[in-house]
Motif scaffolding. Structure first.
Motif, PDB file in Angstrom:
ATOM      1  N   TYR A   1      -1.285  -1.866  19.379  1.00 49.08           N
ATOM      2  CA  TYR A   1      -2.256  -2.378  20.355  1.00 49.08           C
ATOM      3  C   TYR A   1      -3.689  -2.198  19.858  1.00 49.08           C
TER       4      TYR A   1
ATOM      5  N   HIS B   1       4.093 -13.228  23.311  1.00 52.99           N
ATOM      6  CA  HIS B   1       5.288 -12.722  22.620  1.00 52.99           C
ATOM      7  C   HIS B   1       6.381 -13.797  22.591  1.00 52.99           C
TER       8      HIS B   1
ATOM      9  N   GLU C   1       1.308  -8.324  19.311  1.00 56.24           N
ATOM     10  CA  GLU C   1       0.556  -7.962  20.518  1.00 56.24           C
ATOM     11  C   GLU C   1      -0.720  -8.792  20.673  1.00 56.24           C
TER      12      GLU C   1
ATOM     13  N   CYS D   1       8.034  -3.481  24.235  1.00 53.41           N
ATOM     14  CA  CYS D   1       7.325  -4.600  24.741  1.00 53.41           C
ATOM     15  C   CYS D   1       7.748  -5.882  24.187  1.00 53.41           C
ATOM     16  N   VAL D   2       8.206  -5.942  23.057  1.00 57.38           N
ATOM     17  CA  VAL D   2       8.674  -7.177  22.566  1.00 57.38           C
ATOM     18  C   VAL D   2       9.967  -6.877  22.007  1.00 57.38           C
TER      19      VAL D   2
ATOM     20  N   HIS E   1      -0.447 -12.297  27.858  1.00 61.35           N
ATOM     21  CA  HIS E   1       0.001 -11.379  26.806  1.00 61.35           C
ATOM     22  C   HIS E   1       1.512 -11.528  26.572  1.00 61.35           C
ATOM     23  N   GLU E   2       2.266 -11.475  27.654  1.00 55.51           N
ATOM     24  CA  GLU E   2       3.729 -11.550  27.513  1.00 55.51           C
ATOM     25  C   GLU E   2       4.174 -12.915  27.007  1.00 55.51           C
TER      26      GLU E   2
HETATM   27 ZN    ZN Z   1       3.029  -6.681  24.244  1.00 55.99          ZN
END
Ligand code: ZN
Ligand code: X8Z
Length: 615
Positions: A524, A389, A413, A22-23, A385-386
């Motif tokens: 998370y 990051h 996160e 995710c990141v 959320h994104e």
């Molecule tokens: Zn994330």
């Protein structure tokens, strides 16, 4: 290998992190490589020189791996898989060798910055590879294959083939229990073919972890929190203990409303909840069934999905709106390259990894997101959320390579989620999505909606890695993968699969992205606690004295500056220092969650009076 996915976010970014899905930043995700023969004390460089060289080498490899992985994830083909797996294997090999070498230095008497870098190097990988020739490539190949199976998974259902995107939409909106069960079961049929490869990857990563001195890969993962690894699991249990009573009330209330809606044959009044009735494929957040559980007599809640559509938002406008929130806090606008290079909607005619992620390809300013954005409330949250990051990555861009990472992965996160908590009715009015802020009688609905997303998530956030810790330690052999998964799902979430016993070959954990993609998940759980801590601190800083859920920090440059000061630190200091810089607290603490939901807790207890809660 370090896992490719991870690489993305940091990939470019950081070398170290190569990893996870995710990141993509640095350190964390890479997998290890072959050991380097220990140099003799006399011949080897001093620690500072070693670290500086390692950083330069990894930064270059990370950028190459990130760019290859971006190509793969935005266009899955035989060749992009091949190129990305090779780049992943290369950085994983070097990273592992350097991690092993880092472990040979004594940190006693060293400059604290150098000592911290050695520590981060040693624990930076997500899936270390064993040193023998070819192992890193083998792991990278398996990882690529698992992610391809997930990303391209489809199943047959009345009316044709269905993919996860379509299944997600129907799980959120269908209220037909037979259809929901069919979709749920269909999606869970994509993962059994992954099981053997997944088990091979576990064995290889464990071998690599042992070479680095860890008991197994789970022990490595628990070592990443600036505290003794042996205490980390207990720390997560402590935090869960703070929120479990609230979760139990939410579960009890939701179950009774599902029972009222569907009847005893579909959802009994007692016991666990059927997993496919909660509006989400993994029952990880329940906001999509707000219509079923909404308080009966109150003012209707704001329907953000409907407001976005009525105001003709498209995916790009959702991202621009998210950017606008960060700008209001004083963050510089996103660079033009963000708009030129991001993937904001699903492209036609090629396979992509749709699971949302944020990247920094060069570890400087080549930040991007990759999403298959839908115009709805859930993806409006995910956009924030994104972006969180990306803004974090840019905030720490002037740190040296190894420090280009979150204070811990939960911080990464939590940044965007904290901002998304400030999407209050007052904020929606200010950006013109609604005309009038509903009066206080709507607060119960608002808090309930938030609890369905945030509180419902917490047990899931905790159990995914509880399952993996047991898999990595060997306590759960392959033959028990599925029973152990459902034992945890029932114990923590109080849910059961639709249709009774699962087939003997089922691999239901594999139907959740982060398992085939090898992205650690405890982050998370931590983020769901940290974001409320951040939010409470931000509201205090803003001088807010009312109920927490009505505080908005939109436009508050002082809050933004203080938030940025924490973000700029990256991973340069142990996370309690970063937390203290913004909140004044040095411990993760779920009391902010309890504060936020205080008015709801009492209301839920009232609704549940006379019921026998629990499962
Ligand atoms: Zn994330
Ligand atoms: O994977 C994500 C993000 C990317 S880091 C979209 N999340 C978890 C999930 O989808 O399972 C955000 C919330 C939890």
């Amino acid at each position: 290998m370090f896992s490719m996915k991870k690489a993305r976010w940091f990939a470019a970014a950081a070398a170290l992190a190569l990893v996870a899905a995710c990141v993509t930043d640095n350190a964390a995700q890479v997998s290890a490589a072959p050991a380097v023969a220990a140099t003799t004390e006399a011949a080897r460089p001093d620690a500072a020189t070693f670290v500086a060289k390692a950083e330069a080498e990894l930064a270059a490899l990370a950028e190459a791996a990130a760019r290859a992985d971006w190509m793969r994830q935005t266009n899955i083909t035989f060749d992009t898989n091949w190129l990305a797996a090779r780049a992943n294997a290369q950085i994983t090999e070097r990273f592992s060798a350097l991690a092993k070498e880092a472990a040979t230095y004594s940190t006693a008497g060293l400059d604290p910055v150098v000592a911290r870098k050695l520590d981060l190097l040693k624990r930076g990988l997500t899936l270390p590879a064993p040193g023998r020739t070819g192992a890193a490539q083998q792991m990278a190949d398996i990882g690529t294959k698992l992610e391809e199976i997930y990303a391209t998974g489809t199943f047959d259902i009345a009316g044709g083939k269905m993919d996860l995107e379509r299944a997600t939409i129907e799980m959120a909106s269908s209220r037909d229990p037979a259809r929901l069960a069919a979709i749920w079961t269909g999606w869970h049929s994509i993962s059994p073919p992954m099981k053997e490869d997944y088990a091979r990857l576990v064995a290889l990563a464990n071998e690599g972890s042992k070479e680095l001195g860890y008991a197994d890969t789970g022990a490595l993962w628990r070592s990443k929190y600036d505290m003794p690894a042996a205490e980390f699991a207990a720390e997560t249990d402590r935090l869960w203990g703070q929120v479990a009573p609230l979760y139990n009330q939410l579960h009890c209330y939701t179950r009774s409303r599902l029972n009222a809606r569907y009847g005893d044959a579909v959802q009994p009044k007692t016991g666990p909840i059927r997993a496919d009735l909660l509006g989400n494929m993994w029952a990880q957040s329940w906001g999509n069934i707000y219509d079923i559980v909404a308080p009966r007599t109150r003012t209707p809640n704001i329907d953000v999905t409907a407001r976005l559509r009525a105001n003709r938002y498209d995916a790009v406008r959702m991202v621009k709106t998210g950017e606008g929130f960060f700008s209001s806090l004083g963050f510089a606008p996103l660079p033009q390259t963000f708009w030129d290079r991001s993937m904001i909607v699903r492209p036609q005619g090629r396979d992509v990894v749709c699971h949302a992620s944020a990247w920094n390809l060069d570890n400087i300013e080549d930040i991007r997101i990759k999403m298959c954005t839908q115009v709805n409330a859930e993806d409006f949250q995910t956009v924030h959320h994104e972006l969180g990051h990306n803004y974090y990555q840019r905030a720490y861009k002037d740190q040296s390579f190894i420090f280009k990472d979150g204070a811990n992965d939960g911080f990464h996160e939590a940044i965007g989620d904290m901002v998304a908590l400030a999407i209050t009715p007052e904020y929606l009015r200010r950006i013109g999505l609604i005309n009038q802020v509903p009066d206080a009688s709507a607060d119960t609905g608002l808090l309930l909606r938030m609890a369905l997303d945030k509180v419902a998530f917490m047990p899931f956030g905790l159990l995914v890695d509880k399952w993996r810790w047991q898999v990595y330690s060997g306590d759960t052999p392959v033959s028990d993968y599925n029973t152990s998964w459902w034992k945890l799902r029932t114990q923590y979430q109080g849910i059961v699969p639709p249709g009774g016993a699962r087939p003997a070959d089922a691999f239901d954990a594999g139907a959740k992205y982060h398992v085939p993609a090898n992205v650690p998940y405890t982050r998370y759980f931590l983020a769901h606690i940290l974001q409320f801590q951040f939010y409470r601190a931000a509201c205090k800083e803003a001088g807010w004295e009312g109920p927490l859920h009505r505080c908005t920090i939109f436009g508050d440059k002082e809050v933004g500056a203080k938030f940025n000061a924490m973000m700029e630190m990256g991973a340069s200091k142990p996370w309690p220092d970063a937390l203290e810089a913004f909140t004044g607290q040095r411990e993760m603490d779920a009391s902010a969650v309890i504060d936020y939901f205080k008015p709801l807790q009492g209301w839920l207890e009232e609704q549940n009076r006379g019921q026998s809660c629990g499962w």
